[in-house]
Design a protein around this motif. Structure first.
Motif, short mmCIF file in Angstrom:
data_model
loop_
_atom_site.label_atom_id
_atom_site.label_comp_id
_atom_site.label_asym_id
_atom_site.label_seq_id
_atom_site.Cartn_x
_atom_site.Cartn_y
_atom_site.Cartn_z
N ASP A 168 -10.25 -13.93 9.97
CA ASP A 168 -9.89 -14.92 9.04
C ASP A 168 -8.97 -14.05 8.08
N ALA A 169 -9.30 -12.99 7.44
CA ALA A 169 -8.70 -12.28 6.29
C ALA A 169 -8.95 -10.84 6.16
N GLN A 191 -7.14 -7.45 -3.26
CA GLN A 191 -6.56 -8.37 -2.71
C GLN A 191 -7.09 -9.15 -1.37
N LEU A 192 -6.95 -10.24 -1.22
CA LEU A 192 -7.44 -10.83 -0.08
C LEU A 192 -5.90 -11.26 0.68
N MET A 193 -5.84 -10.86 2.08
CA MET A 193 -4.71 -11.08 2.66
C MET A 193 -4.99 -11.58 4.07
N GLU A 251 -1.41 -11.74 9.01
CA GLU A 251 0.07 -11.65 9.07
C GLU A 251 0.54 -10.93 7.95
N GLY A 252 0.05 -11.02 6.70
CA GLY A 252 0.34 -10.54 5.28
C GLY A 252 0.06 -9.02 5.58
N LEU A 253 -1.08 -8.65 6.00
CA LEU A 253 -1.36 -7.20 6.17
C LEU A 253 -0.35 -6.40 7.18
N LEU A 254 -0.43 -7.20 8.15
CA LEU A 254 0.68 -6.77 9.13
C LEU A 254 2.01 -6.25 8.54
N GLU A 255 2.44 -7.22 8.04
CA GLU A 255 3.72 -7.08 7.21
C GLU A 255 3.91 -5.99 6.25
N LYS A 256 2.58 -5.83 5.32
CA LYS A 256 2.64 -4.79 4.48
C LYS A 256 2.62 -3.38 5.07
N LEU A 257 1.70 -3.27 6.23
CA LEU A 257 1.73 -1.95 7.07
C LEU A 257 2.88 -1.46 7.68
N THR A 258 3.77 -2.75 7.98
CA THR A 258 4.95 -2.42 8.82
C THR A 258 6.04 -1.96 7.63
N LEU A 302 -5.10 3.53 0.68
CA LEU A 302 -4.97 2.08 1.23
C LEU A 302 -6.01 1.75 2.31
N GLN A 303 -6.75 0.83 2.02
CA GLN A 303 -7.90 0.40 2.98
C GLN A 303 -8.00 -0.86 3.18
N TRP A 304 -8.49 -1.44 4.26
CA TRP A 304 -8.56 -2.83 4.80
C TRP A 304 -9.73 -3.11 5.46
N TYR A 305 -10.51 -4.31 5.37
CA TYR A 305 -11.80 -4.62 5.87
C TYR A 305 -11.68 -5.90 6.25
N VAL A 306 -11.79 -6.29 7.51
CA VAL A 306 -12.14 -7.70 8.18
C VAL A 306 -13.10 -8.68 7.23
#
Length: 85
Positions: free
Chosen positions: A10-11, A22-24, A27-34, A76-80
């Protein structure tokens, strides 16, 4: 059989040095990583070097890892997260 909700993204909660949590959207995370990977093509992690396109690198990173080494002292870390049961 596992419930398909277990595999839904979901996010993402994104943690970045010197930034508030941040909650992303995916698509937003993919754009940031790109964007980040575009500027780091000469210094890619080994696992990403096999992908010729930056978008492929970012998707692989997002789906298979939860962090990216940045410069010293930065992270930079991200978690589903799922937004509903």
């Amino acid at each position: 059989m596992p419930d398909s909700i277990m595999y839904r993204e979901d996010a993402y909660v994104v943690l970045e040095s010197d930034q508030p949590e941040q909650l992303m959207t995916p698509e937003g995370l993919l754009e940031k990583l790109t964007e980040i990977l575009r500027s780091r093509q000469d210094n890619l992690p080994r696992e990403l070097q096999k992908f010729p396109m930056v978008e492929e690198q970012a998707r692989y990173l997002m789906e298979n890892y939860c962090e990216l080494d940045m410069e010293p002292g930065k992270y930079l870390q991200w978690y589903v997260v799922r937004l509903e049961k």
